[in-house]
Design a protein around this motif. Structure first.
Motif, short mmCIF file in Angstrom:
data_model
loop_
_atom_site.label_atom_id
_atom_site.label_comp_id
_atom_site.label_asym_id
_atom_site.label_seq_id
_atom_site.Cartn_x
_atom_site.Cartn_y
_atom_site.Cartn_z
N ILE A 37 0.84 -1.21 0.00
CA ILE A 37 0.00 0.00 0.00
C ILE A 37 0.87 1.25 0.00
O ILE A 37 0.60 2.22 -0.71
N PHE A 38 1.94 1.24 0.77
CA PHE A 38 2.82 2.39 0.88
C PHE A 38 3.66 2.60 -0.38
O PHE A 38 4.14 3.70 -0.63
N ALA A 39 3.89 1.54 -1.15
CA ALA A 39 4.90 1.59 -2.21
C ALA A 39 4.35 1.85 -3.60
O ALA A 39 5.12 2.19 -4.50
N ILE A 40 3.05 1.70 -3.84
CA ILE A 40 2.51 1.86 -5.19
C ILE A 40 2.65 3.31 -5.64
O ILE A 40 2.43 4.25 -4.85
N GLN A 41 3.05 3.52 -6.89
CA GLN A 41 3.32 4.85 -7.42
C GLN A 41 2.74 4.97 -8.83
O GLN A 41 2.50 3.96 -9.51
N TYR A 48 10.56 3.01 -8.83
CA TYR A 48 11.96 2.63 -8.62
C TYR A 48 12.59 3.48 -7.51
O TYR A 48 13.26 2.95 -6.62
N ARG A 49 12.34 4.78 -7.57
CA ARG A 49 12.90 5.67 -6.55
C ARG A 49 12.30 5.38 -5.17
O ARG A 49 13.00 5.39 -4.16
N THR A 50 11.00 5.05 -5.17
CA THR A 50 10.33 4.77 -3.90
C THR A 50 10.84 3.49 -3.25
O THR A 50 11.07 3.45 -2.05
N ILE A 51 11.04 2.45 -4.07
CA ILE A 51 11.47 1.19 -3.48
C ILE A 51 12.88 1.32 -2.90
O ILE A 51 13.20 0.72 -1.87
N LEU A 52 13.73 2.14 -3.54
CA LEU A 52 15.07 2.36 -2.99
C LEU A 52 15.01 3.12 -1.67
O LEU A 52 15.66 2.75 -0.68
N GLU A 53 14.20 4.19 -1.66
CA GLU A 53 14.11 5.00 -0.44
C GLU A 53 13.48 4.21 0.70
O GLU A 53 13.97 4.24 1.84
N ALA A 55 13.28 1.00 1.05
CA ALA A 55 14.15 -0.10 1.47
C ALA A 55 15.19 0.42 2.48
O ALA A 55 15.45 -0.22 3.51
N GLN A 56 15.75 1.59 2.21
CA GLN A 56 16.71 2.19 3.14
C GLN A 56 16.03 2.51 4.48
O GLN A 56 16.58 2.23 5.55
N GLY A 57 14.83 3.09 4.40
CA GLY A 57 14.10 3.41 5.62
C GLY A 57 13.76 2.18 6.43
O GLY A 57 13.88 2.16 7.66
N ASN A 58 13.35 1.12 5.72
CA ASN A 58 13.01 -0.14 6.42
C ASN A 58 14.23 -0.77 7.08
O ASN A 58 14.14 -1.31 8.19
N VAL A 59 15.37 -0.71 6.40
CA VAL A 59 16.60 -1.27 6.98
C VAL A 59 16.97 -0.52 8.26
O VAL A 59 17.32 -1.13 9.28
N THR A 98 9.88 8.11 3.91
CA THR A 98 9.85 6.71 4.33
C THR A 98 9.46 6.55 5.80
O THR A 98 9.44 5.42 6.29
N VAL A 99 9.17 7.65 6.48
CA VAL A 99 8.92 7.58 7.92
C VAL A 99 7.79 6.63 8.27
O VAL A 99 7.90 5.79 9.17
N GLY A 100 6.67 6.72 7.55
CA GLY A 100 5.49 5.91 7.88
C GLY A 100 5.78 4.42 7.86
O GLY A 100 5.54 3.71 8.85
#
Length: 359
Positions: A37-41, A48-53, A55-59, A98-100
């Motif tokens: 839900i958070f990642a669909i663009q 592509y930019r969202t999944i990178l950002e 992923a970093q936030g999740n890590v 990516t905070v949420g």
């Protein structure tokens, strides 16, 4: 919000995320759906930019959660402290978007049972990452909308509405309550057009020839939007200072009306020229672009000068109208240069296939 492709893609991404999670026998497949839900663009590039950002936030969120869970504790107070630390780090690394999802990851990981904490935490983290991957797959599979077509049609339809009201104002035939309502709609449309322009600008091309053509188109659309904004500003000034315009002598009103009519016609013609609905006369273009607009400004200033100060309209208001007219003319002149250069010098790769009648 209107029902559209993005809503449909969100539903498909959630289903795909849940399916993949079930396929990998995840104990908490719903986490993958939440992540999707958070990642669909709306575009592949943004996805592509969202999944990178994210992923970093999740890590970052997962690392903080695991460290707290293993070495400090995971009661409700410590979860709050860890959340504050996570947000601070994300802001420091400029990952505000990516905070949420990062906090969702942190809370879910820290809330893992005490026995086998690390194993369960890693499984939950992996499940959340599956949701990001599922959303990206959906964006790749589904053909993105034709942003250029939608952008041009929005510009064209909005311009038609603005120019219609400009002409009605010049002939004192405007219905002011309806005009006020339509001006609010125009302002919203201009905002939507800018958003659509950003989506179009973010689209990536793979061939160098196409990238050069795309860069030229971006410059043209940016100028089209500026022309629409200037036309809207002229309409607002017309409406605000109509009484000052009416105080002019009929002959002077006619001079201004003719010039604004000319600009409105020119604006319509340029848009149709861009989509090859109007042919270009190259010799006329070169002569026309060589004209000095200063002569027209001198004409305006002379025409607006009155020998009777008592019946003269407010000079400041009059100059506001004139300034808007010439700002509009300046942006149209530059748009004309861009479009004509685009059409004459690069005919092979710059064919435009857009219809103004499609919905």
């Amino acid at each position: 919000m209107k029902f559209g492709a993005r809503i449909l893609k969100t539903g498909i991404a959630i289903s795909l995320a849940l399916f993949i999670a079930e396929l990998f026998h995840s104990p908490s497949p719903s986490l993958a759906g939440i992540s999707a839900i958070f990642a669909i663009q709306p575009s592949i590039y943004r996805s592509y930019r969202t999944i990178l950002e994210r992923a970093q936030g999740n890590v970052i969120g997962a690392i903080i959660a695991i460290v707290f869970g293993l070495y400090i504790g995971n009661d409700f107070i410590l979860i709050g402290v860890a959340s504050v630390l996570c947000v601070a780090l994300l802001l420091q690394f400029k990952l505000e978007n990516t905070v949420g999802l990062a906090l969702v990851t942190l809370v879910i990981v820290m809330d893992s049972p005490g026995n086998d904490f690390l194993e369960i935490a890693l499984i939950r983290f992996g499940t959340i990452m599956l949701g990001l991957v599922a959303a990206f797959i959906v964006n790749l599979i589904f053909i993105p909308p034709k942003y250029e077509v939608a952008l041009f049609q929005q510009i064209y339809n909005t311009n038609n509405e603005i120019i219609k009201w400009i002409r009605l104002n010049l002939r004192h035939a405007a219905d002011f309550p309806l005009l006020k309502k339509d001006m609010s709609w125009m302002q919203k449309q201009l905002t939507q057009i800018r958003n659509q322009y950003e989506l179009y600008k973010e689209e990536r091309t793979f061939l160098k020839r196409n990238s050069v053509s795309k860069a030229r188109k971006i410059a043209i659309y940016r100028q089209m939007i500026l022309c629409s904004q200037k036309a809207y500003e002229l309409l607002k000034i017309q409406n605000r200072y109509e009484n000052d315009y009416l105080q002019l002598e009929p002959t002077k009103q006619e001079v201004m009306r003719q010039q604004i009519d000319y600009l409105a016609d020119k604006h319509e013609q340029l848009l149709l020229t861009y989509i090859d609905r109007v042919a270009i006369d190259a010799e006329y273009i070169e002569d026309h672009l060589a004209q000095d607009p200063k002569e027209l400004m001198d004409l305006f200033l002379n025409e607006m000068k009155s020998d009777d100060p008592e019946n003269n309209p407010d000079e400041y208001h009059l100059m506001r109208i004139i300034a808007c007219v010439f700002a509009y003319q300046e942006t149209l002149d530059y748009l004309e240069k861009l479009i004509h250069s685009f059409k004459i010098r690069h005919t092979d790769e710059n064919k435009i296939d857009i219809s103004v009648t499609d919905e």
